[in-house]
Design a protein around this motif. Structure first.
Motif, PDB file in Angstrom:
ATOM      1  N   VAL A 856       1.203  -1.179   0.088  1.00 37.45           N
ATOM      2  CA  VAL A 856       0.012   0.045  -0.047  1.00 37.45           C
ATOM      3  C   VAL A 856       0.705   1.413   0.081  1.00 37.45           C
ATOM      4  O   VAL A 856       1.053   2.342  -0.679  1.00 37.45           O
ATOM      5  N   VAL A 857       2.182   1.540   0.876  1.00 38.20           N
ATOM      6  CA  VAL A 857       2.889   2.500   1.280  1.00 38.20           C
ATOM      7  C   VAL A 857       3.551   2.660  -0.658  1.00 38.20           C
ATOM      8  O   VAL A 857       3.899   3.639  -0.934  1.00 38.20           O
ATOM      9  N   GLU A 858       3.970   1.025  -0.826  1.00 42.38           N
ATOM     10  CA  GLU A 858       4.950   1.586  -2.570  1.00 42.38           C
ATOM     11  C   GLU A 858       3.307   1.823  -2.965  1.00 42.38           C
ATOM     12  O   GLU A 858       4.193   2.823  -4.012  1.00 42.38           O
ATOM     13  N   ARG A 859       2.295   1.452  -3.217  1.00 39.25           N
ATOM     14  CA  ARG A 859       1.249   2.344  -4.704  1.00 39.25           C
ATOM     15  C   ARG A 859       1.333   4.040  -4.541  1.00 39.25           C
ATOM     16  O   ARG A 859       1.330   4.930  -5.341  1.00 39.25           O
ATOM     17  N   ALA A 860       1.485   3.848  -2.755  1.00 41.20           N
ATOM     18  CA  ALA A 860       0.696   5.374  -2.968  1.00 41.20           C
ATOM     19  C   ALA A 860       2.636   6.143  -3.314  1.00 41.20           C
ATOM     20  O   ALA A 860       2.244   7.788  -3.808  1.00 41.20           O
ATOM     21  N   GLN A 861       3.406   5.637  -2.689  1.00 42.95           N
ATOM     22  CA  GLN A 861       4.786   6.542  -3.192  1.00 42.95           C
ATOM     23  C   GLN A 861       5.271   6.516  -5.037  1.00 42.95           C
ATOM     24  O   GLN A 861       5.372   7.638  -5.085  1.00 42.95           O
ATOM     25  N   GLN A 862       4.575   5.399  -5.362  1.00 43.97           N
ATOM     26  CA  GLN A 862       4.921   4.456  -6.705  1.00 43.97           C
ATOM     27  C   GLN A 862       3.616   6.359  -7.618  1.00 43.97           C
ATOM     28  O   GLN A 862       4.345   7.278  -8.533  1.00 43.97           O
TER      29      GLN A 862
END
Length: 914
Positions: A856-862
Motif C-alpha cells: 500500500v505504501v509503495e503504491r502510494a509512493q509510486q
C-alpha cells in the motif's frame, strides 16, 4: 415511314434515299410515282375511291405546296382531284429540287407502277397518302388537346359540385339573416297607413292577417270612445298573460321530454363524472324551452308594435299632442320582459340551498288577516292553485264560480277551457312567497352557456321591433344583464368552481393513479390532476360564451393556486418524519431537506442538464458527517410511486394549463380589487358571436390581462418547481439509501475464522431495494428522468466503499475475501440498472489489502500524492486496516510490533503530503 436526311423533320413513305427537302412538290407525277416501295389501297389514304370529278383542288398556298391547276387533270391530292401535267406541259419539278425518277435517286425502278392507267392511279393514291400525313398529325393533336380540355372541364365540374355540397356556416348565417329581414319586410308590408281611417276588408281572416285585424279593432274601439280604457286594460293584463305564456310553454316542453330526462341529478355531478351525454340531454331541454318561449315573446312584441303604431297614428290624425298615456304599453312590455328574463336566468343558474316549500299546506289558524303587521316571509302564502281540486266539493264550487264569471264578465272564462291539476305544474313557491315557474332542468352555472346567447339573440331581435319614438333607450336593453352577471352569476360561479375543484381533491382515490391515464398522457398521472384539468377546460369553454371580464377568470386562477398548494402539502406529507429533537413536530427527511438546500439544489439543477456535476462528493461528505438511520429513508414503495406520480402529474398539468394562457388584445388591465369597489365596466355584447358553432374541436383559452397572466405564470412555474422537488428527492433518496445500507455493511464482522461464499445480508437487501426502486421508476417516468436518477449509482457506491473502509474495526484475509464477494455481487446487480458498470476502484482498494501494508505504501509512493487513485486519508485507512488483525492480537509482542510498523507506514505517508 422514314425520316428525311439533312436534319429535316418530315417523313416519307417507303423511301430512304430522297435528298430533296421539298418532297411535297408533286408537280411531276412521273417522277413522284417512282418513290413507292409497297402496295397501296385502291382508294388511297382513308379509303377514298377514284371518282373525285366533282371535287375542286385545294388552293395553291395550302401547306406551301406548288400545284399547277389543270382542268383536265385527274390526279389526287389529299383527297381532292390533283392537277397533273399534260403531255406537252413543262416539268415544274425540274430545277426546283423535286423528286427524280433516275436510278441514282430511286432504289425501286419506275416500272413498278407501270405506265398505264393503273400505274397512274397508284401514283395518285400514293401522292394523296403522303400529302395526308401532315393533316393526320394535326387532327391527332387536336383530338388530344380536346381530350385534355374535356378532362379539365370534368374535374372543374366535379370540384364545383363538391364545393356546392359542402356546408358553409357563413352562408347559413347569411341565410338566417336574410330570412329575418324578409320577415321584417313582410311585417312592414302588412302594416297599413295609419294616418288615414281604415277601411276594413271583410274578405280577410284573422288567422291570415292578424295585424290588419288588430288595426280594425283599435279603430273600432276609438270610434266607440273606449281606446283609453282598452290601453289600461292591456297594461293590467300584460303580467298575467305573460306569466300564462311561460307556464303553457313549460307544459309544452314537458310533454315533449320524458320525466326521466328532466329529473336527472345535478349538472355539476355530470360534469365531474364527465357524463356529457347527460349534459347534452339537459341542453336539448333548455334549447327547446328558450326557442319556444322567445319566439312567443317576439310574436307578442310584434303585435304590441302594431298596437303602438296604430294608436300613434290615430292620435296624430286627431291632433292629440299628449299621447304618451296611450302609447306607453310597449315600455311596460319591455319592463315585463326584463323581469321574466331576469327570473328565467336566476332560476336556471342560481342554486337555492333551501328546499322548496311543499305544496298543499293549509293556512295557519293564528294568522290575523285584518292585522297590518308585517308578514312573516318565512311562512308561505296560500294560493288557489294549491287546493286539492280532485274533491267533489271543490269541483262543484269551481263550476259555480265559472258560471258566475261567465255571466258577469263575458269572455273572461272560456267554456272550452279545461282545468288541470296544477300541483307542481303551474307554479311553485319560492322562499319569499312569490310565484315562480316550474324548473324543467336542474339549476347550474353551466346553463349560462345556453341561456345567455339565446337571451342576447332575443334582445337583438327585439331591438328591431322597438318603436323609434318610444321612451326605451336601445343602448340600455342589455344593461340588466350586467347587473345579473355581477350580482347573481359571479357569486354562483365562484361557489361552483370552488365546490367542484374541492371535490376533485377530496375523493378517496384523488391522489392515486388514474385508471384511464393512457387516454390523456404518455405516463401515469394522478386522478385528481386529470379531473382538475378537465374541469378547468370545462370552465374555460363556459367563459367563451361570456363577455371577457377578469372577474370571471380570477376564481379559476385562484383554484389553480389552491390545487398547487394542496399538491405541495401532499408532497410534504410523503417526505416528512417525526422530529427527533422536538417531540410532536414534523421535519423533512434528509433527502427532501438536502434537495431544497441552495448548495445541492444548484448541483442538481446543473446535473439535470449536465451529468456528473459533483453531487457524489456532496452526498459522501454529508453522510459521513451525519450517519443515516432507517427512518431517514423513503423506503415505502408506495411513497416512491407517489413521488413519481407527483412529478409526472405536475409536469403534465403545467403543460396543459399553459396551453390555456391567452392575453387578448381587447383585455383591459384591471387591478385585483374587489368587485364592489371596481368601476362599472360597460360590456360590448355585440362582440359576442352568437351564431358561432361549438364543435368541441376549437382551441380552448382562459382570457387574461397582463396582471392575471403574471399570477398565472407564477403558479405554473411553481408547479414545475414542485415536480422538480419530487424528482430531486427521488434522486437523492436512492443515494441516501445506498449510503445507509453500505454503512450497515461496514458494521458487520470481517475477522472470520474460515472463508465464506455467501455475501452479506445487507448486500442482498440493498440489491433487492435497488431493483424494486428501478422497476417503479421504469413504470412511471420517462427515460430521461429514469437516467437522471439511476446514472452515477456505481460511482457513488464505488466511492462510499472506499471512503467508509475506515469504519471496519478489524479485517483478516477471510474478511477481505467476503468484502470482495460483496463488491462483485453489488457490481452484477448494478449492471441490470445502469449497464456495463464496474466497481473497479473499490475492488482495487481491497486488492491492495491482500498485498499487505508495504504494498500500500509503495503504491502510494509510486503514484504520488496528487496523481494517486486514492487520497492520503484513504491510504492511511487501508494501512490501518492491514495492521488491524495484528493490533488486536493476544500476543503482546506481535501487537507492539504491528503498532511500530503502523507508525512507520503512517510517517511515510505523511512525508508524501509535505
Amino acid at each position: 415511314m422514314s425520316r428525311l436526311p439533312n436534319g429535316t423533320n418530315a417523313y416519307v413513305n417507303g423511301h430512304h434515299g430522297l435528298t430533296n427537302p421539298n418532297h411535297y412538290d408533286y408537280s411531276n407525277p412521273d417522277e413522284a410515282s417512282a418513290g413507292g416501295q409497297r402496295d397501296h389501297r385502291t382508294a388511297g389514304y382513308g379509303g377514298l375511291n377514284a371518282n373525285f370529278s366533282n371535287l375542286s383542288a385545294p388552293p395553291d398556298s395550302a401547306q406551301g405546296i406548288s400545284t399547277p391547276l389543270d382542268d383536265q387533270s385527274t390526279g389526287m391530292y389529299n383527297g381532292y382531284e390533283h392537277p397533273r401535267r399534260g403531255p406537252g406541259e413543262p416539268n415544274y419539278g425540274e430545277g426546283q429540287g423535286g423528286l427524280r425518277s433516275s436510278e441514282r435517286n430511286n432504289h425501286v425502278p419506275a416500272t413498278l407502277y407501270g405506265s398505264g392507267p393503273a400505274g397512274r392511279q397508284i401514283e395518285e393514291h400514293h401522292q394523296g397518302f403522303n400529302s395526308s400525313i401532315g393533316t393526320f398529325h394535326k387532327i391527332q393533336s387536336s383530338i388530344q388537346a380536346s381530350q385534355i380540355r374535356v378532362r379539365s372541364l370534368r374535374d372543374s365540374v366535379q370540384n364545383a359540385k363538391s364545393s356546392l355540397m359542402e356546408a358553409k356556416p357563413e352562408l347559413q348565417g347569411l341565410g338566417v339573416s336574410s330570412q329575418r329581414y324578409e320577415n321584417m319586410l313582410h311585417v312592414l308590408g302588412q302594416i297599413l297607413d295609419v294616418s288615414v281611417p281604415m277601411v276594413y276588408d271583410t274578405s280577410s281572416s284573422v288567422q291570415s292577417d292578424s295585424f290588419n285585424h288588430i288595426h280594425m279593432l283599435l279603430e273600432a274601439l276609438d270610434r266607440a270612445g273606449c281606446l283609453d280604457v282598452t290601453v289600461d286594460r292591456i297594461e293590467q293584463r300584460l303580467p298575467v298573460e305573460l306569466f300564462t305564456i311561460v307556464n303553457r310553454t313549460n307544459q309544452e316542453v314537458k310533454l315533449r321530454h320524458p320525466m326521466r330526462l328532466r329529473k336527472a341529478g345535478r349538472l355539476e355531478n355530470a360534469v365531474l363524472a364527465h357524463d356529457f351525454h347527460d349534459a347534452n340531454r339537459r341542453s336539448e331541454i333548455l334549447k327547446d324551452l328558450l326557442w319556444t318561449l322567445y319566439s312567443k315573446f317576439e310574436a307578442v312584441a310584434e303585435r304590441h308594435r302594431v298596437v303602438h303604431d296604430v294608436i300613434l297614428g290615430i292620435a296624430r290624425r286627431k291632433g292629440l299632442r299628449q299621447s304618451g298615456n296611450l302609447t306607453g304599453s310597449f315600455k311596460e312590455l319591455w319592463k315585463l320582459y326584463q323581469s321574466e328574463l331576469r327570473s328565467l336566468l336566476h332560476d336556471y343558474i342560481a342554486l337555492d340551498e333551501e328546499p322548496l316549500t311543499k305544496l298543499g299546506r293549509s293556512v295557519p289558524g293564528d294568522v290575523n288577516v285584518l292585522q297590518r303587521n308585517r308578514r312573516d316571509k318565512t311562512k308561505r302564502v296560500f294560493k288557489l292553485a294549491e287546493m286539492d281540486q280532485q274533491t267533489s266539493n271543490c269541483a262543484t264550487e269551481q263550476d259555480d264560480l265559472d258560471k258566475m264569471l261567465r255571466h258577469s264578465v263575458p269572455g273572461l272564462v272560456s267554456r272550452s277551457q279545461k282545468r288541470t291539476d296544477t300541483q307542481h305544474d303551474q307554479a311553485s313557491v319560492s322562499k319569499g312567497g312569490s310565484a315562480t315557474h316550474t324548473l324543467l332542468a336542474e339549476s347550474s352555472v353551466f346553463n349560462i352557456a345556453l341561456l345567455l346567447p339565446h337571451s342576447l339573440s332575443f334582445i337583438q331581435r327585439l331591438k328591431e321591433i322597438v318603436p323609434p319614438d318610444s321612451d326605451i333607450a336601445i343602448s340600455t336593453l342589455t344593461s340588466f344583464l350586467d347587473d345579473f352577471l355581477i350580482n347573481v352569476f359571479l357569486p354562483q360561479l365562484e361557489e361552483t368552481v370552488t365546490e367542484l375543484c374541492t371535490k376533485t381533491q377530496l375523493e378517496p382515490d384523488a391522489f392515486r393513479e388514474d385508471a384511464q391515464w393512457r387516454q390523456l398522457a404518455t405516463r401515469p398521472v394522478l386522478k385528481s390532476a386529470a379531473n382538475f384539468l378537465k374541469l378547468i377546460k370545462t370552465f374555460c369553454r363556459l367563459l367563451d360564451c361570456l363577455p371577457e371580464d377578469q372577474s370571471f377568470t380570477q376564481p379559476i386562477i385562484a383554484q389553480i393556486v389552491a390545487y398547487h398548494d394542496r399538491c405541495r402539502g401532499w408532497y410534504r406529507s410523503l417526505v416528512q418524519r417525526n422530529s427527533p429533537r422536538v417531540p410532536g413536530e414534523k421535519e423533512l427527511k434528509p433527502a427532501a431537506a438536502m434537495a431544497e438546500t441552495v448548495e445541492l439544489r444548484g448541483v442538481l439543477d446543473l446535473l439535470w442538464s449536465q451529468p456528473d456535476s459533483g453531487e457524489v462528493e456532496y452526498l459522501v461528505s454529508k453522510t459521513k458527517q451525519a450517519p443515516l438511520v432507517p427512518i431517514d429513508i423513503i423506503s415505502d414503495g408506495r411513497a416512491v410511486a407517489s413521488l413519481c406520480l407527483l412529478y409526472t402529474s405536475m409536469q403534465w398539468l403545467a403543460s396543459g394549463l399553459a396551453e390555456l394562457r391567452h392575453v387578448g388584445p381587447q383585455s383591459q388591465s384591471q387591478a385585483p380589487e374587489s368587485i364592489s369597489t371596481r368601476p362599472r365596466q360597460v360590456r360590448r355584447w355585440t362582440l359576442l358571436d352568437l351564431n358561432k358553432p361549438h364543435s368541441g374541436d376549437e382551441p380552448i383559452h382562459l382570457p387574461m390581462t397582463a396582471e392575471s397572466a403574471a399570477t398565472f405564470d407564477v403558479v405554473i412555474a411553481s408547479m414545475r418547481s414542485l415536480a422538480l422537488d419530487a424528482l430531486f428527492t427521488l434522486q437523492v433518496d436512492i443515494r441516501c439509501g445506498i449510503a445507509h445500507m453500505l454503512g450497515r455493511l461496514y458494521n458487520a464482522p470481517y475477522s472470520l475464522p474460515y472463508p465464506t461464499n455467501n455475501p452479506d445480508p445487507n448486500v442482498l437487501s440493498l440489491n433487492s431495494d435497488l431493483l424494486s426502486f428501478d422497476d417503479t421508476l421504469s413504470s412511471y417516468l420517462d427515460d430521461k428522468e429514469h437516467r437522471f436518477i439511476t446514472d452515477g449509482l456505481a460511482r457513488l457506491m464505488d466511492s462510499l466503499l472506499v471512503t467508509h473502509a475506515g469504519d471496519i474495526g478489524c479485517m483478516d484475509s477471510n474478511g477481505c475475501g467476503r468484502m470482495q464477494l460483496n463488491i462483485l455481487v453489488l457490481q452484477q446487480n448494478l449492471k441490470a440498472i445502469e449497464g456495463g458498470v464496474q466497481l473497479s476502484r473499490s475492488a482495487d482498494y481491497f486488492e491492495l489489502f491482500a498485498e499487505g501494508a508495504d504494498a500500500v505504501v509503495e503504491r502510494a509512493q509510486q503514484s504520488g500524492a496528487k496523481e494517486a487513485d486514492f487520497s492520503i486519508e484513504e491510504f492511511k485507512s487501508l494501512v490501518e486496516l492491514c495492521h488491524s488483525e495484528a493490533l488486536q492480537s493476544q500476543q503482546r509482542e506481535s501487537s507492539m510490533q504491528a503498532r511500530k510498523k503502523l507508525t512507520e507506514h503512517l510517517r511515510q505517508l505523511d512525508e508524501m503530503v509535505r
